[in-house]
Write a protein that holds these residues in place. Sequence first.
Motif, PDB file in Angstrom:
ATOM      1  N   TYR A  35      -0.232   5.525  15.110  1.00 16.52           N
ATOM      2  CA  TYR A  35      -1.644   5.820  15.320  1.00 16.52           C
ATOM      3  C   TYR A  35      -1.892   6.004  16.816  1.00 16.52           C
ATOM      4  N   ARG A  95       4.365  -1.643   6.905  1.00 16.52           N
ATOM      5  CA  ARG A  95       3.801  -2.186   5.674  1.00 16.52           C
ATOM      6  C   ARG A  95       4.919  -2.352   4.668  1.00 16.52           C
ATOM      7  N   GLY A  98       2.995  -0.096  -0.933  1.00 15.95           N
ATOM      8  CA  GLY A  98       1.832   0.771  -0.864  1.00 15.95           C
ATOM      9  C   GLY A  98       0.505   0.056  -0.852  1.00 15.95           C
ATOM     10  N   ASP A  99       0.416  -1.121  -1.488  1.00 15.10           N
ATOM     11  CA  ASP A  99      -0.881  -1.790  -1.590  1.00 15.10           C
ATOM     12  C   ASP A  99      -0.959  -3.039  -0.725  1.00 15.10           C
ATOM     13  N   GLN A 102      -1.343  -3.518   6.497  1.00 11.71           N
ATOM     14  CA  GLN A 102      -0.519  -2.989   7.569  1.00 11.71           C
ATOM     15  C   GLN A 102      -0.468  -3.997   8.715  1.00 11.71           C
TER      16      GLN A 102
ATOM     17  N   ASN B  31      -8.124   0.390  -2.631  1.00 11.18           N
ATOM     18  CA  ASN B  31      -8.577  -0.832  -2.010  1.00 11.18           C
ATOM     19  C   ASN B  31      -9.205  -0.532  -0.657  1.00 11.18           C
ATOM     20  N   GLN B  33      -9.831  -2.425   3.208  1.00 11.54           N
ATOM     21  CA  GLN B  33      -9.355  -3.541   4.017  1.00 11.54           C
ATOM     22  C   GLN B  33     -10.194  -3.642   5.290  1.00 11.54           C
ATOM     23  N   LEU B  48      -8.392  -7.953   2.119  1.00 11.57           N
ATOM     24  CA  LEU B  48      -8.242  -6.750   1.287  1.00 11.57           C
ATOM     25  C   LEU B  48      -9.033  -6.965   0.005  1.00 11.57           C
ATOM     26  N   ARG B  50      -9.885  -5.015  -3.699  1.00 14.11           N
ATOM     27  CA  ARG B  50      -9.475  -3.917  -4.555  1.00 14.11           C
ATOM     28  C   ARG B  50     -10.700  -3.258  -5.185  1.00 14.11           C
ATOM     29  N   ALA B  96      -2.258   5.081  -3.895  1.00 14.90           N
ATOM     30  CA  ALA B  96      -1.380   4.004  -3.443  1.00 14.90           C
ATOM     31  C   ALA B  96      -0.206   4.593  -2.684  1.00 14.90           C
ATOM     32  N   LEU B 100      -3.488   4.156   5.660  1.00 14.54           N
ATOM     33  CA  LEU B 100      -4.875   3.762   5.791  1.00 14.54           C
ATOM     34  C   LEU B 100      -5.570   4.644   6.817  1.00 14.54           C
TER      35      LEU B 100
END
Lengths: 113, 112
Positions: A35, A95, A98-99, A102, B31, B33, B48, B50, B96, B100
Amino acid sequence: DAGVIQSPRHEVTEMGQEVTLRCKPISGHDYLFWYRQTMMRGLELLIYFNNNVPIDDSGMPEDRFSAKMPNASFSTLKIQPSEPRDSAVYFCASRARGDQPQHFGDGTRLSIL
Amino acid sequence: SQQGEEDPQALSIQEGENATMNCSYKTSINNLQWYRQNSGRGLVHLILIRSNEREKHSGRLRVTLDTSKKSSSLLITASRAADTASYFCATDAGQAGTALIFGKGTTLSVSS
């Protein structure tokens, strides 16, 4: 857990020089993100990798920017040639899945004179 | 482009007061965050939530999510000077495994 490690923390260089930023993600994490943060544009996603493969590089500003991930424990972001408008703080994040959240490094503050 | 946008951009309160920050986003999500960034440091994950959850708590933090309005709020109760930081919401744009996307953040100043 050492966290995400970035180097250098600060880089000051002259316009036209090549700049290489380095990142060591957290061991076992499958995803790595680069980033860029500026006051004007906020936090912008440049590129991200999954299992060392680049997935989305649509945020890379132009051909002067390139990123590699030769193995699971190392990534580089290179700018060649650098320009003053590249001055920003560059963050690397990793990370696990995927869920998952980070995890960010402390960034490299880059100043191009 | 930012997926989420925080409001307000800046917030100044006294220690002990509550701080509320809002986030609006544009697309569907898996989700959402919230992260905190102290000056000169990287972002740190806070919480986080969902898409099938409406509220979540973690210590002095309370997050709500309204998917019909595409909005979320972060409440910090009984704020402390150490809560002074920038707060960002981030979403995954409904897929998923994607990256982000962060808003521009709310800068919170807590004075003692």
